[in-house]
Design a protein around this motif. Structure first.
Motif, mmCIF file in Angstrom:
data_model
loop_
_atom_site.group_PDB
_atom_site.id
_atom_site.type_symbol
_atom_site.label_atom_id
_atom_site.label_comp_id
_atom_site.label_asym_id
_atom_site.label_seq_id
_atom_site.Cartn_x
_atom_site.Cartn_y
_atom_site.Cartn_z
ATOM 1 N N ASP A 1 -14.543 -7.304 26.318
ATOM 2 C CA ASP A 1 -14.057 -5.931 26.442
ATOM 3 C C ASP A 1 -14.256 -5.258 25.085
ATOM 4 O O ASP A 1 -13.377 -5.263 24.230
ATOM 5 C CB ASP A 1 -12.585 -5.928 26.840
ATOM 6 C CG ASP A 1 -12.034 -4.510 27.007
ATOM 7 O OD1 ASP A 1 -12.835 -3.556 26.887
ATOM 8 O OD2 ASP A 1 -10.817 -4.374 27.237
ATOM 9 N N PHE A 2 -15.433 -4.664 24.898
ATOM 10 C CA PHE A 2 -15.773 -4.084 23.598
ATOM 11 C C PHE A 2 -15.008 -2.798 23.311
ATOM 12 O O PHE A 2 -15.043 -2.296 22.182
ATOM 13 C CB PHE A 2 -17.283 -3.843 23.523
ATOM 14 C CG PHE A 2 -18.084 -5.103 23.406
ATOM 15 C CD1 PHE A 2 -18.145 -5.798 22.199
ATOM 16 C CD2 PHE A 2 -18.749 -5.623 24.505
ATOM 17 C CE1 PHE A 2 -18.878 -6.973 22.092
ATOM 18 C CE2 PHE A 2 -19.486 -6.800 24.411
ATOM 19 C CZ PHE A 2 -19.548 -7.484 23.196
ATOM 20 N N SER A 3 -14.300 -2.280 24.301
ATOM 21 C CA SER A 3 -13.484 -1.090 24.050
ATOM 22 C C SER A 3 -12.303 -1.411 23.137
ATOM 23 O O SER A 3 -11.707 -0.511 22.543
ATOM 24 C CB SER A 3 -12.968 -0.513 25.379
ATOM 25 O OG SER A 3 -12.040 -1.411 25.989
ATOM 26 N N ARG A 4 -11.967 -2.703 23.044
ATOM 27 C CA ARG A 4 -10.862 -3.124 22.183
ATOM 28 C C ARG A 4 -11.287 -3.311 20.735
ATOM 29 O O ARG A 4 -10.444 -3.517 19.857
ATOM 30 C CB ARG A 4 -10.285 -4.446 22.709
ATOM 31 C CG ARG A 4 -9.821 -4.430 24.157
ATOM 32 C CD ARG A 4 -8.525 -3.664 24.304
ATOM 33 N NE ARG A 4 -7.449 -4.299 23.555
ATOM 34 C CZ ARG A 4 -6.713 -5.317 24.031
ATOM 35 N NH1 ARG A 4 -6.945 -5.796 25.247
ATOM 36 N NH2 ARG A 4 -5.752 -5.827 23.311
ATOM 37 N N VAL A 5 -12.590 -3.285 20.492
ATOM 38 C CA VAL A 5 -13.096 -3.581 19.154
ATOM 39 C C VAL A 5 -12.883 -2.394 18.223
ATOM 40 O O VAL A 5 -13.253 -1.260 18.534
ATOM 41 C CB VAL A 5 -14.601 -3.937 19.196
ATOM 42 C CG1 VAL A 5 -15.139 -4.144 17.783
ATOM 43 C CG2 VAL A 5 -14.816 -5.187 20.032
ATOM 44 N N GLY A 6 -12.253 -2.671 17.090
ATOM 45 C CA GLY A 6 -12.035 -1.666 16.052
ATOM 46 C C GLY A 6 -11.952 -2.355 14.713
ATOM 47 O O GLY A 6 -12.110 -3.580 14.609
ATOM 48 N N VAL A 7 -11.680 -1.591 13.684
ATOM 49 C CA VAL A 7 -11.618 -2.159 12.332
ATOM 50 C C VAL A 7 -10.545 -3.235 12.239
ATOM 51 O O VAL A 7 -10.772 -4.315 11.688
ATOM 52 C CB VAL A 7 -11.348 -1.047 11.297
ATOM 53 C CG1 VAL A 7 -11.136 -1.650 9.911
ATOM 54 C CG2 VAL A 7 -12.500 -0.061 11.263
ATOM 55 N N ASP A 8 -9.362 -2.963 12.794
ATOM 56 C CA ASP A 8 -8.264 -3.929 12.708
ATOM 57 C C ASP A 8 -8.611 -5.234 13.425
ATOM 58 O O ASP A 8 -8.308 -6.320 12.934
ATOM 59 C CB ASP A 8 -6.982 -3.337 13.301
ATOM 60 C CG ASP A 8 -6.399 -2.241 12.426
ATOM 61 O OD1 ASP A 8 -6.753 -2.191 11.226
ATOM 62 O OD2 ASP A 8 -5.604 -1.433 12.940
ATOM 63 N N LEU A 9 -9.243 -5.110 14.587
ATOM 64 C CA LEU A 9 -9.603 -6.319 15.330
ATOM 65 C C LEU A 9 -10.622 -7.150 14.552
ATOM 66 O O LEU A 9 -10.539 -8.378 14.526
ATOM 67 C CB LEU A 9 -10.151 -5.953 16.710
ATOM 68 C CG LEU A 9 -10.452 -7.134 17.650
ATOM 69 C CD1 LEU A 9 -10.113 -6.760 19.082
ATOM 70 C CD2 LEU A 9 -11.910 -7.569 17.568
ATOM 71 N N VAL A 10 -11.579 -6.473 13.913
ATOM 72 C CA VAL A 10 -12.588 -7.188 13.131
ATOM 73 C C VAL A 10 -11.925 -7.981 12.001
ATOM 74 O O VAL A 10 -12.234 -9.156 11.789
ATOM 75 C CB VAL A 10 -13.629 -6.215 12.551
ATOM 76 C CG1 VAL A 10 -14.541 -6.924 11.548
ATOM 77 C CG2 VAL A 10 -14.469 -5.609 13.672
ATOM 78 N N PHE A 11 -10.984 -7.354 11.318
ATOM 79 C CA PHE A 11 -10.336 -8.056 10.216
ATOM 80 C C PHE A 11 -9.345 -9.106 10.713
ATOM 81 O O PHE A 11 -9.103 -10.112 10.038
ATOM 82 C CB PHE A 11 -9.665 -7.052 9.278
ATOM 83 C CG PHE A 11 -10.637 -6.402 8.330
ATOM 84 C CD1 PHE A 11 -11.075 -7.074 7.195
ATOM 85 C CD2 PHE A 11 -11.143 -5.146 8.593
ATOM 86 C CE1 PHE A 11 -11.985 -6.494 6.330
ATOM 87 C CE2 PHE A 11 -12.053 -4.555 7.736
ATOM 88 C CZ PHE A 11 -12.482 -5.230 6.592
ATOM 89 N N ASP A 12 -8.774 -8.895 11.895
ATOM 90 C CA ASP A 12 -7.943 -9.945 12.497
ATOM 91 C C ASP A 12 -8.791 -11.184 12.790
ATOM 92 O O ASP A 12 -8.370 -12.316 12.559
ATOM 93 C CB ASP A 12 -7.302 -9.447 13.793
ATOM 94 C CG ASP A 12 -6.127 -8.529 13.541
ATOM 95 O OD1 ASP A 12 -5.641 -8.480 12.391
ATOM 96 O OD2 ASP A 12 -5.702 -7.824 14.482
ATOM 97 N N ALA A 13 -9.988 -10.948 13.317
ATOM 98 C CA ALA A 13 -10.897 -12.056 13.616
ATOM 99 C C ALA A 13 -11.319 -12.766 12.334
ATOM 100 O O ALA A 13 -11.421 -13.996 12.281
ATOM 101 C CB ALA A 13 -12.129 -11.541 14.362
ATOM 102 N N MET A 14 -11.553 -11.972 11.277
ATOM 103 C CA MET A 14 -11.916 -12.559 9.997
ATOM 104 C C MET A 14 -10.777 -13.410 9.438
ATOM 105 O O MET A 14 -10.984 -14.506 8.932
ATOM 106 C CB MET A 14 -12.288 -11.454 9.003
ATOM 107 C CG MET A 14 -12.953 -11.952 7.716
ATOM 108 S SD MET A 14 -11.791 -12.567 6.472
ATOM 109 C CE MET A 14 -11.015 -11.034 5.994
ATOM 110 N N GLY A 15 -9.546 -12.896 9.576
ATOM 111 C CA GLY A 15 -8.394 -13.662 9.104
ATOM 112 C C GLY A 15 -8.230 -14.958 9.868
ATOM 113 O O GLY A 15 -7.964 -16.007 9.275
ATOM 114 N N GLN A 16 -8.412 -14.902 11.192
ATOM 115 C CA GLN A 16 -8.319 -16.110 12.008
ATOM 116 C C GLN A 16 -9.389 -17.115 11.607
ATOM 117 O O GLN A 16 -9.122 -18.322 11.484
ATOM 118 C CB GLN A 16 -8.470 -15.755 13.487
ATOM 119 C CG GLN A 16 -8.505 -16.952 14.442
ATOM 120 C CD GLN A 16 -7.213 -17.741 14.447
ATOM 121 O OE1 GLN A 16 -6.142 -17.171 14.274
ATOM 122 N NE2 GLN A 16 -7.300 -19.042 14.652
#
Length: 453
Positions: A208-223
């Protein structure tokens, strides 16, 4: 041939031993329950895709940096930074911070790991008709029970560390990692055939690429950063036991691949299992409509699912699942304990046996305090996990990039990879360590600090 005397630093018998041990350090309870629910709650495969990119573009370069520092010096995190800075204690504090974070994380992680063992008994007691005992032993706020299982888990961890690098850590992880993967695959195969699992599979794998944003990208990076066990000195320590003949970037790539693969497999188990539980009438969403995660998922939803299955099947599935969690936890606790033990051996010339026992008892003492006040876990997670690890990773990147220099690091990597300077890796890795990774980590650190105020 590896040195096997338990009173010496030791070394890995093989590249496979290092890869399995390093992957085991990275693979922990966060991979089993944290990663899958993050994926399912944040765009499914869209989050998964970004996570994989971050793991290899951010986590992998930092992992190479840590392993290279460890192998170059052949020392623990404190000794490594001292050696590379001509004994400047200001730089050695970077390594000391990693040791402190590892010790404090182990102190609460040991309590949670103890819960995974207690739930093995909970499943047995429940299906034997001893519901009162099952309820008593599975109460995670029960101080005496927490203390007992924390002690058991620390004893198991210390017993492995006592064997040294090759005869202890390597031998144990060569047994546990294949066992962990085997159990995962078997349970996935069974869960995916059950009612409701298909819905969970879609939630996990549909992007669901509609959920993708800056915060999600950095959340993924943190994980990705946290799941690879970076910033706490574990990989510096494990790298210090690595032979000069081994290819450091190649070994780091295998560890990254192993960790992300197991995280992916965990998602194939956990999310379908949750929707399987929903099909059995078990609530898997909170009052706000969010998918349950963390301890609520593992110690409430899934045990209820196993109980609903009933009979021998329910007991076997429940026991095997919590054994899986116990193995994952143990592969992490041995790396967390090895860091301060290595520090004591190198810096104070304390024999391994004595160092493991004394440090193990010291950390257990903190665990016992937490056992009777589990609210401390949340505080420790914020300080030493959410803030401490990115801070450690940031300092490691800055030290290597701007003090020791990537040129010197690449010279060390030539041991085991003579032609590395001609590769694309040698051309892009310095930029990632000096600019891209520090900026990304700094953003996550700033976010973590901002959330406190």
């Amino acid at each position: 041939m590896a040195i096997s005397d338990a009173n010496t630093r030791g070394s890995w018998n093989s590249k496979l031993g290092f890869i399995l041990a390093a992957a085991g350090s990275a693979v922990g309870l966060g991979n089993i329950w944290g990663f899958p629910t993050q994926v399912a709650s944040n765009g499914g495969a869209a989050f998964l895709f970004i996570y994989l990119i971050c793991a290899f573009l951010i986590g992998f370069p930092v992992m190479v940096a840590e392993i290279t520092i460890g192998r170059k010096t052949g020392r623990n995190p404190v000794g490594a930074f001292k050696a590379l800075s001509d004994n400047k204690w200001t730089y050695a504090l970077i390594g000391m911070w990693g040791v402190i974070c590892g010790v404090m994380i182990l102190s609460f992680y040991n309590v949670i790991a103890g819960w995974t063992v207690s739930y093995v008994f909970e499943e047995v007691f429940y299906f034997m008709g001893m519901q009162d005992w099952a309820t008593y032993i599975s109460d995670t706020d029960n101080g005496p029970i927490n203390a007992v299982f924390s002690t058991i888990f620390m004893a198991a961890t210390v017993s492995i560390i006592l064997g040294g690098v090759s005869d202890g850590i390597e031998r144990a992880t060569k047994l546990m990692m294949p066992l962990l993967i085997g159990i995962l695959i078997i349970m996935i195969g069974w869960v995916l055939t059950q009612e409701g699992a298909g819905v969970g599979l879609r939630e996990y794998l549909y992007p669901d690429f509609s959920r993708v944003g800056v915060d999600l990208v950095f959340d993924a990076m943190g994980q990705a950063f946290f799941s690879l066990s970076l910033g706490m000195g574990a990989l510096i320590t494990y790298g210090s036991y690595l032979s000069k003949k081994e290819n450091v970037p190649g070994a780091a790539a295998y560890v990254t691949l192993a960790d992300t693969s197991i995280a992916f497999l965990a998602g194939l188990l956990i999310i379908p299992a949750m929707y399987m539980a929903q099909a059995q009438g078990v609530a898997i969403f909170d009052d706000s409509g969010n998918l349950l995660a963390s301890t609520s998922l593992i110690f409430q939803v899934l045990p209820q699912l196993f109980h609903e299955l009933g009979g021998t099947l329910g007991m076997v599935v429940g026991v095997v699942f919590f054994l899986l969690l116990s193995i994952a936890a143990l592969t992490s606790t041995i790396s967390l304990l090895e860091v301060p033990v290595s520090f004591a051996i190198d810096e104070f010339e304390i024999p391994r046996k004595k160092a493991a026992q004394i440090i193990g008892l010291g950390i257990l003492a903190i665990s016992l305090i937490i056992s009777f006040n589990t609210s401390l876990i949340g505080i420790f997670v914020i300080i030493f996990n959410n803030i401490g690890l990115p801070l450690g990773g940031l300092l490691i990147c800055l030290f290597l990039g701007y003090y020791w220099k990537t040129e010197n690091a690449l010279s060390e990597m030539e041991n085991g990879s003579p032609g590395i300077r001609k590769t694309l890796f040698a051309k892009v890795w310095p930029a990632f360590v000096m600019v891209i990774a520090p900026l990304a980590i700094a953003y996550n650190l700033w976010t973590a600090l901002s959330n406190l105020f």
